[in-house]
Design an enzyme around this catalytic site. Structure first.
Site, PDB file in Angstrom:
ATOM      1  N   ASP A  36       0.861  -1.191   0.000  1.00 30.38           N
ATOM      2  CA  ASP A  36       0.000   0.000   0.000  1.00 30.38           C
ATOM      3  C   ASP A  36       0.894   1.236   0.000  1.00 30.38           C
ATOM      4  O   ASP A  36       2.053   1.173   0.438  1.00 30.38           O
ATOM      5  CB  ASP A  36      -0.910   0.016   1.241  1.00 30.38           C
ATOM      6  CG  ASP A  36      -2.152   0.871   1.031  1.00 30.38           C
ATOM      7  OD1 ASP A  36      -3.245   0.300   0.893  1.00 30.38           O
ATOM      8  OD2 ASP A  36      -2.031   2.113   0.993  1.00 30.38           O
ATOM      9  N   ASP A  52       4.039   2.337  -4.187  1.00 32.04           N
ATOM     10  CA  ASP A  52       3.152   3.124  -5.037  1.00 32.04           C
ATOM     11  C   ASP A  52       3.034   2.334  -6.339  1.00 32.04           C
ATOM     12  O   ASP A  52       4.029   2.174  -7.062  1.00 32.04           O
ATOM     13  CB  ASP A  52       3.755   4.513  -5.286  1.00 32.04           C
ATOM     14  CG  ASP A  52       2.888   5.366  -6.206  1.00 32.04           C
ATOM     15  OD1 ASP A  52       1.944   4.824  -6.828  1.00 32.04           O
ATOM     16  OD2 ASP A  52       3.162   6.568  -6.312  1.00 32.04           O
ATOM     17  N   VAL A  53       1.842   1.859  -6.651  1.00 34.60           N
ATOM     18  CA  VAL A  53       1.687   0.951  -7.798  1.00 34.60           C
ATOM     19  C   VAL A  53       1.925   1.642  -9.142  1.00 34.60           C
ATOM     20  O   VAL A  53       2.027   0.967 -10.170  1.00 34.60           O
ATOM     21  CB  VAL A  53       0.304   0.248  -7.817  1.00 34.60           C
ATOM     22  CG1 VAL A  53       0.119  -0.636  -6.599  1.00 34.60           C
ATOM     23  CG2 VAL A  53      -0.830   1.251  -7.968  1.00 34.60           C
ATOM     24  N   ASN A  79      -5.356  -4.530  -6.704  1.00 31.13           N
ATOM     25  CA  ASN A  79      -6.582  -3.962  -6.132  1.00 31.13           C
ATOM     26  C   ASN A  79      -6.522  -2.452  -5.892  1.00 31.13           C
ATOM     27  O   ASN A  79      -7.560  -1.802  -5.828  1.00 31.13           O
ATOM     28  CB  ASN A  79      -6.880  -4.708  -4.822  1.00 31.13           C
ATOM     29  CG  ASN A  79      -7.944  -4.018  -4.005  1.00 31.13           C
ATOM     30  OD1 ASN A  79      -9.129  -4.102  -4.325  1.00 31.13           O
ATOM     31  ND2 ASN A  79      -7.528  -3.292  -2.966  1.00 31.13           N
ATOM     32  N   SER A 131     -14.600  -2.521 -11.654  1.00 29.82           N
ATOM     33  CA  SER A 131     -15.770  -1.887 -11.039  1.00 29.82           C
ATOM     34  C   SER A 131     -16.931  -2.022 -12.009  1.00 29.82           C
ATOM     35  O   SER A 131     -16.720  -2.153 -13.228  1.00 29.82           O
ATOM     36  CB  SER A 131     -15.491  -0.395 -10.792  1.00 29.82           C
ATOM     37  OG  SER A 131     -16.682   0.297 -10.454  1.00 29.82           O
ATOM     38  N   TYR A 144     -12.722   7.579 -14.332  1.00 29.95           N
ATOM     39  CA  TYR A 144     -12.880   6.353 -13.532  1.00 29.95           C
ATOM     40  C   TYR A 144     -13.516   5.244 -14.383  1.00 29.95           C
ATOM     41  O   TYR A 144     -13.003   4.119 -14.433  1.00 29.95           O
ATOM     42  CB  TYR A 144     -13.717   6.648 -12.282  1.00 29.95           C
ATOM     43  CG  TYR A 144     -13.758   5.492 -11.306  1.00 29.95           C
ATOM     44  CD1 TYR A 144     -12.622   5.127 -10.595  1.00 29.95           C
ATOM     45  CD2 TYR A 144     -14.921   4.750 -11.111  1.00 29.95           C
ATOM     46  CE1 TYR A 144     -12.638   4.044  -9.713  1.00 29.95           C
ATOM     47  CE2 TYR A 144     -14.956   3.679 -10.237  1.00 29.95           C
ATOM     48  CZ  TYR A 144     -13.813   3.328  -9.543  1.00 29.95           C
ATOM     49  OH  TYR A 144     -13.836   2.264  -8.673  1.00 29.95           O
ATOM     50  N   LYS A 148     -11.501   1.836 -15.552  1.00 31.61           N
ATOM     51  CA  LYS A 148     -11.940   0.508 -15.104  1.00 31.61           C
ATOM     52  C   LYS A 148     -12.352  -0.355 -16.300  1.00 31.61           C
ATOM     53  O   LYS A 148     -12.184  -1.579 -16.279  1.00 31.61           O
ATOM     54  CB  LYS A 148     -13.075   0.640 -14.083  1.00 31.61           C
ATOM     55  CG  LYS A 148     -12.624   1.243 -12.737  1.00 31.61           C
ATOM     56  CD  LYS A 148     -11.578   0.379 -12.035  1.00 31.61           C
ATOM     57  CE  LYS A 148     -11.301   0.846 -10.614  1.00 31.61           C
ATOM     58  NZ  LYS A 148     -10.302   0.010  -9.927  1.00 31.61           N
ATOM     59  N   THR A 176     -21.449  -0.570  -5.272  1.00 30.66           N
ATOM     60  CA  THR A 176     -21.038   0.347  -4.207  1.00 30.66           C
ATOM     61  C   THR A 176     -20.807  -0.432  -2.923  1.00 30.66           C
ATOM     62  O   THR A 176     -21.701  -1.120  -2.428  1.00 30.66           O
ATOM     63  CB  THR A 176     -22.100   1.438  -3.978  1.00 30.66           C
ATOM     64  OG1 THR A 176     -22.418   2.004  -5.246  1.00 30.66           O
ATOM     65  CG2 THR A 176     -21.573   2.516  -3.073  1.00 30.66           C
TER      66      THR A 176
END
Ligand code: NAD
Length: 243
Positions: A36, A52-53, A79, A131, A144, A148, A176
């Site tokens: 993370d 940091d991805v 994720n 998502s 977003y 996704k 959600t």
């Protein structure tokens, strides 16, 4: 104990869905590397990694460390994600690029560095957190939704590229989910209690999902119970899209 003896790397494991994934993999016997931006919050018993991805070096280092210490990497859960709450006109180039850097480049980098090990061991499972926003258009979620959607498309590409090698790749598409992420979005709405009521009223089940419900689906896809499942997206939205 479906993951006894397995090595698992989860990104975004410091909070919400990723935290619950890491906790459950641990509970089912895995050695869990929990990456993370801020690893302070990862579950106790996992190996915390500051990653940091969006940055290739720490992602490569996280994969190398897991393999060096355990001899393998069996499961990767890409994720970590970033939200963006703008329409196509108000979305800035910086907002667009940042959203894609975390949501898409992050998934690409994890996959890129994990695959050589998975292919060499002829076993590996990648689960990407996409998502429902990657499947339908949502107002004020331009970058977003697009990012996704790209995660879902990349997942299919990887699945097809490596089908038959022992490597599977799938995505999950939550609706959600009641994570700190949604708490922050509601807090930004001005009247969080009212915004939550409105959000809940839109849900066919009359409630939001829980991080645990999403993690359970990720663990299914990561397990050998899903040995014939690759290239698909699993929707976890309490019936939202069906309506
Ligand atoms: P969260 O905010 O509770 O947790 C996200 C974690 O990712 C945080 O710990 C954060 O520090 C970490 N992170 C963010 N950017 C990072 C980076 N560049 N490198 C490493 N770590 C980083 O959010 P959540 O709800 O658990 O979301 C997890 C995933 O689920 C995201 O990909 C999100 O898009 C997706 N998702 C969430 C919902 C929802 O309703 N909560 C719905 C659909 C999809």
């Amino acid at each position: 104990m479906r993951f006894d003896g397995k090595t698992v790397l989860v990104t975004g494991a410091g909070s919400g869905i990723g935290h619950e994934m890491a906790r459950r993999f641990l509970e089912e016997g895995a050695t869990v590397y929990a990456a993370d931006l801020d690893p302070a919050g990862v579950p106790h018993g996992t190996v915390p990694l500051a990653v940091d991805v969006t940055d290739p070096d720490p992602v490569a280092a996280a994969v190398s460390r897991a393999v060096a210490e355990t001899g393998a990497l069996h499961v990767l859960c890409n994720n970590a994600g970033a939200s963006s709450t703008t329409d196509p006109v108000s979305c800035t180039v910086e907002d667009w690029d940042r959203t894609f850097a975390v949501n898409c480049r992050g998934v690409f980098l994890g996959t890129k560095f994990a695959l050589p090990h998975m292919l060499a061991q002829r076993y590996g499972v990648i689960v990407n957190t996409a998502s429902v926003a990657g499947l339908v258009g949502l107002p004020d979620r331009a970058a977003y939704c697009a990012s996704k959607g790209a995660v879902i498309a990349f997942t299919r590409q990887v699945a097809v590229q490596y089908a038959g090698t022992g490597v599977r790749c799938n995505s999950i598409c939550p609706g959600t989910v009641d994570s700190p992420w949604v708490g922050r979005l509601l807090a930004a709405a001005g009247d969080p209690a009212r915004a939550r009521d409105q959000l809940v009223a839109r849900q066919p089940m009359g409630r939001l999902g829980t991080p645990g419900e999403v993690a359970a689906a990720a663990l299914y896809l990561a397990s050998d119970d899903a040995a014939f499942v690759t290239g698909t997206e699993l929707v976890l939205d309490g019936g939202l899209l069906a309506g």
